[in-house]
Design an enzyme around this catalytic site. Structure first.
Site, PDB file in Angstrom:
ATOM      1  N   LYS A  41      51.086  31.245  50.063  1.00 28.65           N
ATOM      2  CA  LYS A  41      52.447  30.910  49.684  1.00 28.65           C
ATOM      3  C   LYS A  41      52.948  29.654  50.389  1.00 28.65           C
ATOM      4  O   LYS A  41      54.137  29.370  50.367  1.00 28.65           O
ATOM      5  CB  LYS A  41      53.360  32.106  49.986  1.00 28.65           C
ATOM      6  CG  LYS A  41      52.952  33.347  49.193  1.00 28.65           C
ATOM      7  CD  LYS A  41      53.634  34.599  49.696  1.00 28.65           C
ATOM      8  CE  LYS A  41      53.063  35.827  48.979  1.00 28.65           C
ATOM      9  NZ  LYS A  41      53.554  37.082  49.557  1.00 28.65           N
ATOM     10  N   PRO A  74      58.550  33.241  44.667  1.00 23.89           N
ATOM     11  CA  PRO A  74      57.449  33.199  43.723  1.00 23.89           C
ATOM     12  C   PRO A  74      56.182  33.536  44.485  1.00 23.89           C
ATOM     13  O   PRO A  74      56.045  33.176  45.656  1.00 23.89           O
ATOM     14  CB  PRO A  74      57.409  31.734  43.275  1.00 23.89           C
ATOM     15  CG  PRO A  74      58.580  31.076  43.889  1.00 23.89           C
ATOM     16  CD  PRO A  74      59.131  31.943  44.931  1.00 23.89           C
ATOM     17  N   GLU A  75      55.271  34.172  43.831  1.00 25.67           N
ATOM     18  CA  GLU A  75      54.033  34.515  44.516  1.00 25.67           C
ATOM     19  C   GLU A  75      53.099  33.310  44.466  1.00 25.67           C
ATOM     20  O   GLU A  75      53.484  32.243  43.990  1.00 25.67           O
ATOM     21  CB  GLU A  75      53.471  35.798  43.905  1.00 25.67           C
ATOM     22  CG  GLU A  75      54.552  36.880  43.936  1.00 25.67           C
ATOM     23  CD  GLU A  75      54.110  38.288  43.618  1.00 25.67           C
ATOM     24  OE1 GLU A  75      52.902  38.553  43.594  1.00 25.67           O
ATOM     25  OE2 GLU A  75      54.996  39.143  43.416  1.00 25.67           O
ATOM     26  N   ARG A  95      59.547  47.076  51.942  1.00 28.16           N
ATOM     27  CA  ARG A  95      59.472  46.562  50.568  1.00 28.16           C
ATOM     28  C   ARG A  95      59.217  47.715  49.625  1.00 28.16           C
ATOM     29  O   ARG A  95      58.594  48.707  49.997  1.00 28.16           O
ATOM     30  CB  ARG A  95      58.345  45.522  50.433  1.00 28.16           C
ATOM     31  CG  ARG A  95      58.391  44.405  51.460  1.00 28.16           C
ATOM     32  CD  ARG A  95      59.624  43.544  51.344  1.00 28.16           C
ATOM     33  NE  ARG A  95      59.747  42.891  50.060  1.00 28.16           N
ATOM     34  CZ  ARG A  95      59.083  41.791  49.702  1.00 28.16           C
ATOM     35  NH1 ARG A  95      58.235  41.222  50.525  1.00 28.16           N
ATOM     36  NH2 ARG A  95      59.265  41.255  48.516  1.00 28.16           N
TER      37      ARG A  95
END
Length: 314
Positions: A52, A2-3, A298
DNA sequence: GGTAAATGATTAC
DNA sequence: TAATCCTTTACCT
């Protein structure tokens, strides 16, 4: 993972669900046995989120004692790519049921799990840990189980401060300083798509917010930081602050403005975002097929028409 | 019942 | 740039 918005939701959830309670802390899986022993029986007094990183502040001692911040011991958790918290509890226990991976489909950042039992307080018993539970926090009315975290450790206030000192400004935090982001990103010879994912430049942004905010800003991911006017960097920060605050409020990453929303009953996931995970599908703004490339391992997504390629520099 | 992929970050070469 | 760590699930056969 999750960000950042999910981590802030977790910080709120832990304060609400367990704040002030002495928690039974264990490590069913065993890999955090030492840390769990350090915190077992301590009260959860503070929660914090930066980027995070989730911080849960514990203190020993009786209720009513006001421990100095210096005496807190912090559980630092970073969910990494697939960490997850899963909650369960009695009928008085509510909140996010599960945050983080695993997700049934891409985009399901929060999954309502049949974990909150209807049992009356006092008649509820915690479920057996499911899977490799690194940490279990057990309170009066519920439990929280952590699996798959990249980092999970007990740190001192000084160590917590050191971690935070390395992080860039967080658009969700009250102390998040947009000008600091502009200073750290502006003038750089690195691509803006890389800078947004660098937690020392800005913290909390992940792969979805990266692609989506760059599309909303009409910036190509490979545009260099030094080639983005400062005003546009400020606007990018402002947009992220808005989007991510909304994410904290709703638990969902929503980036598509109403005017671009597309109801596709056949494939609701298809129109969830402007470009993220939409390779080959039409950009929601102009219809051009969405492009994808690899950036430091990514995937990044963008629209070649809305986000013009930067001019080649020699 | 195997395999890839997932919203991450660090370390090593 | 590549390997590595953390774990579960979707989607194959």
């Amino acid at each position: 993972m999750p960000e950042g918005h999910s981590i802030h939701r977790l910080a709120h959830a832990f304060a609400e669900l367990f704040g002030g309670q002495a928690l039974a802390v264990s490590s069913p899986q065993g890999r955090f046995a030492d840390g769990a022993a350090l915190l077992d029986g301590h009260r959860l007094l503070r929660t914090d989120a930066h980027g995070k990183h989730l911080f849960l502040g514990f203190a020993a001692g009786r209720v009513g004692e006001g421990p100095a911040d210096a005496d807190l011991r912090w559980l630092r958790v970073h969910l990494g790519l697939y960490g997850s918290w899963t909650f369960a509890g009695d009928s008085t226990f509510s909140g996010p049921h599960a945050i983080g991976a695993p997700r049934r489909r891409v985009g399901e950042e929060e999954q309502a799990v049949a974990g909150i039992d209807a049992a009356a307080p006092g008649e509820w018993t915690p479920p057996a840990p499911r899977g490799a539970v690194r940490v279990r926090l057990l309170g009066t009315h519920g439990v929280a189980d952590l699996t798959g975290a990249a980092a999970c450790e007990v740190v001192t206030p000084a160590e917590k401060a050191a971690v935070q000192g390395r992080l860039g400004p967080d658009p969700i935090r009250a102390d998040g300083d947009g000008e600091e982001f502009v200073r750290r990103a502006g003038g750089r010879r690195r691509a803006i798509g890389e800078l947004l994912m660098d937690q020392e430049v800005i913290s909390g942004v992940g792969n979805i917010y990266r692609s989506e905010s760059l599309h909303r800003a009409r910036l190509h991911p490979r545009r260099l930081g030094r080639d983005v006017p400062l005003a546009r960097l400020r606007a990018l920060w402002g947009d992220l602050a808005t989007l991510m605050a909304d994410g904290v409020a709703t638990g969902r990453i929503v980036t598509v403005d109403a005017e671009h929303a597309l109801d596709d009953a056949a494939d609701p996931e298809a129109a969830r975002w402007y470009v993220y995970h939409r390779t080959g599908r039409p950009c929601l703004v102009c219809g051009t097929r969405v492009s994808e490339t690899d950036m430091q391992g990514r995937r990044v997504f963008w629209c070649s028409r809305c986000q013009r390629a930067p001019r080649r520099r020699t």
